[in-house]
Design a protein around this motif. Structure first.
Motif, short mmCIF file in Angstrom:
data_model
loop_
_atom_site.label_atom_id
_atom_site.label_comp_id
_atom_site.label_asym_id
_atom_site.label_seq_id
_atom_site.Cartn_x
_atom_site.Cartn_y
_atom_site.Cartn_z
N THR A 15 0.69 -1.17 -0.15
CA THR A 15 -0.17 0.16 0.00
C THR A 15 0.86 1.31 -0.05
O THR A 15 0.39 2.32 0.17
N ALA A 16 2.06 0.99 -0.01
CA ALA A 16 3.06 2.29 0.06
C ALA A 16 4.43 1.63 -0.85
O ALA A 16 4.66 0.46 -0.53
N SER A 17 5.13 2.91 -1.16
CA SER A 17 6.59 2.22 -1.79
C SER A 17 7.72 3.27 -1.42
O SER A 17 7.29 4.68 -1.33
N LEU A 18 8.77 2.52 -1.28
CA LEU A 18 9.81 3.56 -1.06
C LEU A 18 10.93 3.13 -2.06
O LEU A 18 11.44 1.90 -2.37
N ILE A 19 11.31 4.21 -2.95
CA ILE A 19 12.27 4.02 -4.05
C ILE A 19 13.51 4.44 -3.51
O ILE A 19 13.74 5.62 -2.82
N VAL A 20 14.30 3.56 -3.63
CA VAL A 20 15.84 3.98 -2.99
C VAL A 20 16.74 3.95 -4.00
O VAL A 20 16.98 3.07 -4.89
N LEU A 21 17.65 5.04 -4.18
CA LEU A 21 18.53 5.43 -5.12
C LEU A 21 19.97 5.22 -4.51
O LEU A 21 20.15 5.87 -3.33
N ARG A 36 15.79 -5.01 4.50
CA ARG A 36 15.44 -6.36 5.29
C ARG A 36 15.29 -6.15 6.90
O ARG A 36 14.80 -6.96 7.51
N GLU A 37 16.10 -5.07 7.14
CA GLU A 37 16.33 -4.86 8.56
C GLU A 37 15.24 -4.38 9.07
O GLU A 37 15.02 -4.06 10.19
N LEU A 38 14.40 -3.40 8.11
CA LEU A 38 13.32 -2.60 8.79
C LEU A 38 12.34 -3.33 8.89
O LEU A 38 11.64 -4.40 8.49
N ASP A 39 11.57 -2.97 10.36
CA ASP A 39 10.42 -3.87 10.70
C ASP A 39 9.26 -3.08 10.63
O ASP A 39 8.99 -2.22 11.58
N PHE A 40 8.20 -3.39 9.86
CA PHE A 40 6.91 -2.64 9.89
C PHE A 40 5.81 -3.39 10.31
O PHE A 40 4.65 -3.11 9.95
N SER A 41 6.17 -4.48 10.92
CA SER A 41 5.04 -5.51 11.43
C SER A 41 3.82 -4.83 12.12
O SER A 41 2.89 -5.21 12.10
N GLY A 42 4.24 -3.74 13.07
CA GLY A 42 3.33 -2.96 13.78
C GLY A 42 2.70 -2.00 13.24
O GLY A 42 1.96 -1.25 13.82
N VAL A 43 2.80 -1.65 12.09
CA VAL A 43 2.66 -0.32 11.10
C VAL A 43 1.39 -0.57 10.47
O VAL A 43 1.40 -1.47 9.72
N PRO A 44 0.16 -0.07 10.66
CA PRO A 44 -1.21 -0.34 10.21
C PRO A 44 -1.09 -0.23 8.62
O PRO A 44 -0.48 0.70 8.11
N LEU A 46 1.18 -1.48 6.47
CA LEU A 46 2.50 -1.90 6.20
C LEU A 46 2.87 -3.30 6.60
O LEU A 46 3.90 -3.84 6.16
N GLY A 47 2.30 -3.92 7.72
CA GLY A 47 2.59 -5.20 8.11
C GLY A 47 1.97 -6.19 7.12
O GLY A 47 1.83 -6.32 6.09
N ALA A 48 1.67 -7.32 7.93
CA ALA A 48 1.07 -8.46 7.23
C ALA A 48 -0.07 -8.31 6.46
O ALA A 48 -0.31 -8.98 5.55
N ASP A 49 -1.01 -7.27 6.87
CA ASP A 49 -2.24 -6.97 6.15
C ASP A 49 -2.07 -6.28 4.88
O ASP A 49 -2.93 -6.00 4.16
#
Length: 166
Positions: A15-21, A36-44, A46-49
């Motif tokens: 539902t969101a994108s991060l473009i990394v240059l 891979r180190e960033l944890d978005f599991s608790g962010v509505p 951006l997590g599993a849903d």
């Protein structure tokens, strides 16, 4: 230009994108461990849903004038100031290659929009030369972006930014 692009996602339906240059001489894979180190599991959303899509493009290989014309991955050429070999001397900007790279980044943003990500949920992030392109392209992008993350860089074509910003 068809850029090589790696993608990672934190969930099945981003539902969101991060473009990394990346920076000069690197490629898109340099930021895979960081993503891979960033944890978005608790962010509505951006997590599993939902999920966050990391878009990791690689700049094309081109000669870089400042480095004696050595070919390496680069978003744009860096021109030395005429008659100066001093590392601290101001640089002339290669507007043509900067504008070309701006077009590539605008296309990456549009690609995410076409894939269903609202522009307000797209962030540009860049390091070094990628930071310069993040600032230049992000401030001029015709869409309202969620944000810009600038890591160790500068704003190219500073004199035209006020007139061209969006």
């Amino acid at each position: 230009m068809n850029l090589q692009i790696q993608e990672l996602a934190t969930g099945p339906a981003p539902t969101a994108s991060l473009i990394v240059l990346h920076g000069l001489g690197a490629d898109g894979s340099d930021f895979v461990p960081f993503c891979r180190e960033l944890d978005f599991s608790g962010v509505p959303g951006l997590g599993a849903d939902g999920g966050l899509r990391f878009v990791l493009p690689s700049a094309p290989v081109m000669p870089v004038s400042l480095n004696g014309g050595h070919e390496m991955p680069a978003w744009y050429d860096i021109l030395p100031v005429p008659h100066s070999d001093a590392p601290s001397a101001p640089r002339r900007e290669d507007e043509a290659s900067l504008r070309r790279a701006q077009g590539w980044i605008d296309s990456l943003v549009q690609r995410e929009i076409d894939r269903g990500i609202p522009s307000e949920r797209i962030v540009l992030m860049g390091f070094s030369q990628g930071c310069a392109m993040t600032l230049m392209a992000g401030l001029r992008n015709p869409h309202r972006l969620a944000g810009l993350i600038a890591l160790s860089g500068y704003l190219p074509l500073l004199d035209t930014t006020a007139a061209e910003r969006h």
